[in-house]
Scaffold this motif. Structure first.
Motif, PDB file in Angstrom:
ATOM      1  N   GLY A 117       0.776  -1.226   0.000  1.00 30.13           N
ATOM      2  CA  GLY A 117       0.000   0.000   0.000  1.00 30.13           C
ATOM      3  C   GLY A 117       0.806   1.272   0.000  1.00 30.13           C
ATOM      4  N   ILE A 118       2.128   1.194   0.027  1.00 27.21           N
ATOM      5  CA  ILE A 118       2.969   2.390  -0.036  1.00 27.21           C
ATOM      6  C   ILE A 118       3.492   2.552  -1.460  1.00 27.21           C
ATOM      7  CG2 ILE A 118       5.089   3.500   0.762  1.00 27.21           C
ATOM      8  CD1 ILE A 118       4.737   2.131   3.429  1.00 27.21           C
ATOM      9  N   ALA A 119       3.298   3.742  -2.005  1.00 27.90           N
ATOM     10  CA  ALA A 119       3.806   4.035  -3.353  1.00 27.90           C
ATOM     11  C   ALA A 119       4.278   5.476  -3.389  1.00 27.90           C
ATOM     12  CB  ALA A 119       2.724   3.801  -4.403  1.00 27.90           C
ATOM     13  N   LEU A 120       5.390   5.717  -4.055  1.00 23.42           N
ATOM     14  CA  LEU A 120       5.945   7.052  -4.224  1.00 23.42           C
ATOM     15  C   LEU A 120       5.955   7.387  -5.714  1.00 23.42           C
ATOM     16  CD1 LEU A 120       7.140   6.052  -1.447  1.00 23.42           C
ATOM     17  CD2 LEU A 120       9.057   7.602  -1.888  1.00 23.42           C
ATOM     18  N   ALA A 121       5.497   8.590  -6.044  1.00 23.04           N
ATOM     19  CA  ALA A 121       5.506   9.037  -7.436  1.00 23.04           C
ATOM     20  C   ALA A 121       6.019  10.463  -7.509  1.00 23.04           C
ATOM     21  CB  ALA A 121       4.115   8.943  -8.049  1.00 23.04           C
ATOM     22  N   MET A 122       6.654  10.784  -8.619  1.00 26.64           N
ATOM     23  CA  MET A 122       7.260  12.101  -8.819  1.00 26.64           C
ATOM     24  C   MET A 122       6.818  12.677 -10.161  1.00 26.64           C
ATOM     25  SD  MET A 122      11.359  12.967  -9.057  1.00 26.64           S
ATOM     26  CE  MET A 122      11.651  12.090  -7.529  1.00 26.64           C
ATOM     27  N   ALA A 123       6.474  13.949 -10.152  1.00 27.40           N
ATOM     28  CA  ALA A 123       6.162  14.673 -11.386  1.00 27.40           C
ATOM     29  C   ALA A 123       7.142  15.837 -11.498  1.00 27.40           C
ATOM     30  CB  ALA A 123       4.725  15.176 -11.377  1.00 27.40           C
ATOM     31  N   GLN A 124       7.970  15.804 -12.520  1.00 25.74           N
ATOM     32  CA  GLN A 124       8.938  16.873 -12.744  1.00 25.74           C
ATOM     33  C   GLN A 124       8.231  18.109 -13.291  1.00 25.74           C
ATOM     34  OE1 GLN A 124      11.993  16.635 -11.818  1.00 25.74           O
ATOM     35  NE2 GLN A 124      12.446  14.446 -11.707  1.00 25.74           N
ATOM     36  N   PRO A 125       8.852  19.290 -13.205  1.00 25.10           N
ATOM     37  CA  PRO A 125       8.252  20.477 -13.811  1.00 25.10           C
ATOM     38  C   PRO A 125       7.946  20.261 -15.285  1.00 25.10           C
ATOM     39  CG  PRO A 125      10.100  21.094 -12.411  1.00 25.10           C
ATOM     40  CD  PRO A 125      10.114  19.594 -12.493  1.00 25.10           C
ATOM     41  N   GLY A 126       6.875  20.874 -15.749  1.00 28.54           N
ATOM     42  CA  GLY A 126       6.459  20.717 -17.133  1.00 28.54           C
ATOM     43  C   GLY A 126       5.204  19.878 -17.216  1.00 28.54           C
ATOM     44  N   ASP A 127       5.060  19.133 -18.307  1.00 27.48           N
ATOM     45  CA  ASP A 127       3.863  18.317 -18.482  1.00 27.48           C
ATOM     46  C   ASP A 127       4.183  16.853 -18.726  1.00 27.48           C
ATOM     47  OD1 ASP A 127       4.902  18.379 -21.015  1.00 27.48           O
ATOM     48  OD2 ASP A 127       3.083  19.145 -21.986  1.00 27.48           O
ATOM     49  N   GLY A 128       5.411  16.443 -18.413  1.00 24.94           N
ATOM     50  CA  GLY A 128       5.786  15.062 -18.603  1.00 24.94           C
ATOM     51  C   GLY A 128       5.009  14.119 -17.700  1.00 24.94           C
TER      52      GLY A 128
END
Length: 285
Positions: A15-26
């Motif tokens: 149940g643990i998940a890490l996600a990253m969104a870099q600047p922009g729209d990627g």
């Protein structure tokens, strides 16, 4: 960054998940995809590997209700004065619980009187307005979530598939052990620069992406990518099923990237009165 959290017993959790969104729209990306995280590993990652200038959302309740009764635990002499003291109390009582667990706190002779626990055990202090039963006590931010169409659970409730109490308490241990290395908004002021941690509720990201709170869970990439498109994000390059912990983290990371620049989300009405006690959920209005 968005971190889907778990308060379940044991060391490592699906149940643990890490996600990253870099600047922009990627497209947002999972951190260590396929890895089964422990809570301790998440704490270490935040302290040692977090990229600079990150907005980090933790999917848990950073505090307990306070404003409704003028205390976290009315009538208990050890009731803390603010959220940071609450985090320290939980961590101290649970010092011998492995894996940042919280069994010692929920079974504590005094603290347990305020929780609803398994086996029909409901403490006399669980109910709102001093009355037994019901849904329990809520923070002001949870009332705001409800006005937005969500159905939050009391952090004093420890039973049911949707309960968030144990996850919130274990998260408080993490927040305490950050030791001020990362500011936690709004308990700490929003820094002019650098990273900051906020509380998130992944249903708010789903609502912003055009889904209802009742349809917030996405279990295939087609649904996830449709929601990402509403948020102006490129799709995740995968197909087929995905568990809702990872889809929650991916969507919420993309939402945080866009929502961070909305001044009104950092200034909810009445925040100053409760910032250091109850905290707030970023995105609740």
């Amino acid at each position: 960054m968005a971190i889907d959290w778990s308060g379940a017993a044991g060391e490592r959790h699906r149940g643990i998940a890490l996600a990253m969104a870099q600047p922009g729209d990627g497209a947002p990306e999972l951190v260590r995809p396929g890895h089964r995280w422990s809570r301790g590993e998440v704490l270490d990652w935040l302290l040692d590997e977090l990229p600079a200038d990150s907005l980090v959302g933790l999917d848990l309740g950073m505090s307990l209700p306070f404003a409704d009764a003028g205390a976290f635990f009315p009538g208990w002499i050890e009731s803390p004065a603010d959220a940071r003291a609450l985090w320290a109390l939980v961590d101290r009582i649970c010092a011998d619980d492995p894996h940042l667990g919280v069994s010692s706190f929920v079974d504590h002779p005094e603290a347990s009187a305020y929780f609803r626990r398994h086996g029909g055990r409901e403490g006399a202090g669980f109910g709102a307005n001093g009355k037994p039963g019901g849904r329990g006590r809520f923070r002001r931010t949870e009332h705001a979530q409800e006005r937005m169409g969500c159905r939050p659970y009391s952090n004093f409730n420890l039973i049911g598939a949707a309960q968030v109490g144990k996850g919130s308490l274990s998260g408080m241990r993490v927040l305490h052990r950050l030791g001020g290395a990362l500011p936690v908004w709004p308990v700490d002021p929003l820094p002019a620069a650098g990273s900051v941690v906020v509380e998130i509720y992944t249903s708010l990201a789903a609502i912003a992406a055009g889904r209802s709170a009742g349809r917030s869970k996405m279990r295939d990439h087609a649904a996830l990518n449709a929601a990402l498109a509403v948020l102006g994000s490129m799709p995740v390059a995968a197909g087929g099923p995905i568990d809702d912990h990872r889809s929650d983290a991916l969507l919420t990371a993309a939402w945080l990237r866009r929502a961070a620049s909305s001044p009104q989300l950092w200034m909810p009405a009445g925040l100053a009165e409760i910032a250091q006690t109850e905290g707030w959920t970023f995105g609740a209005t």
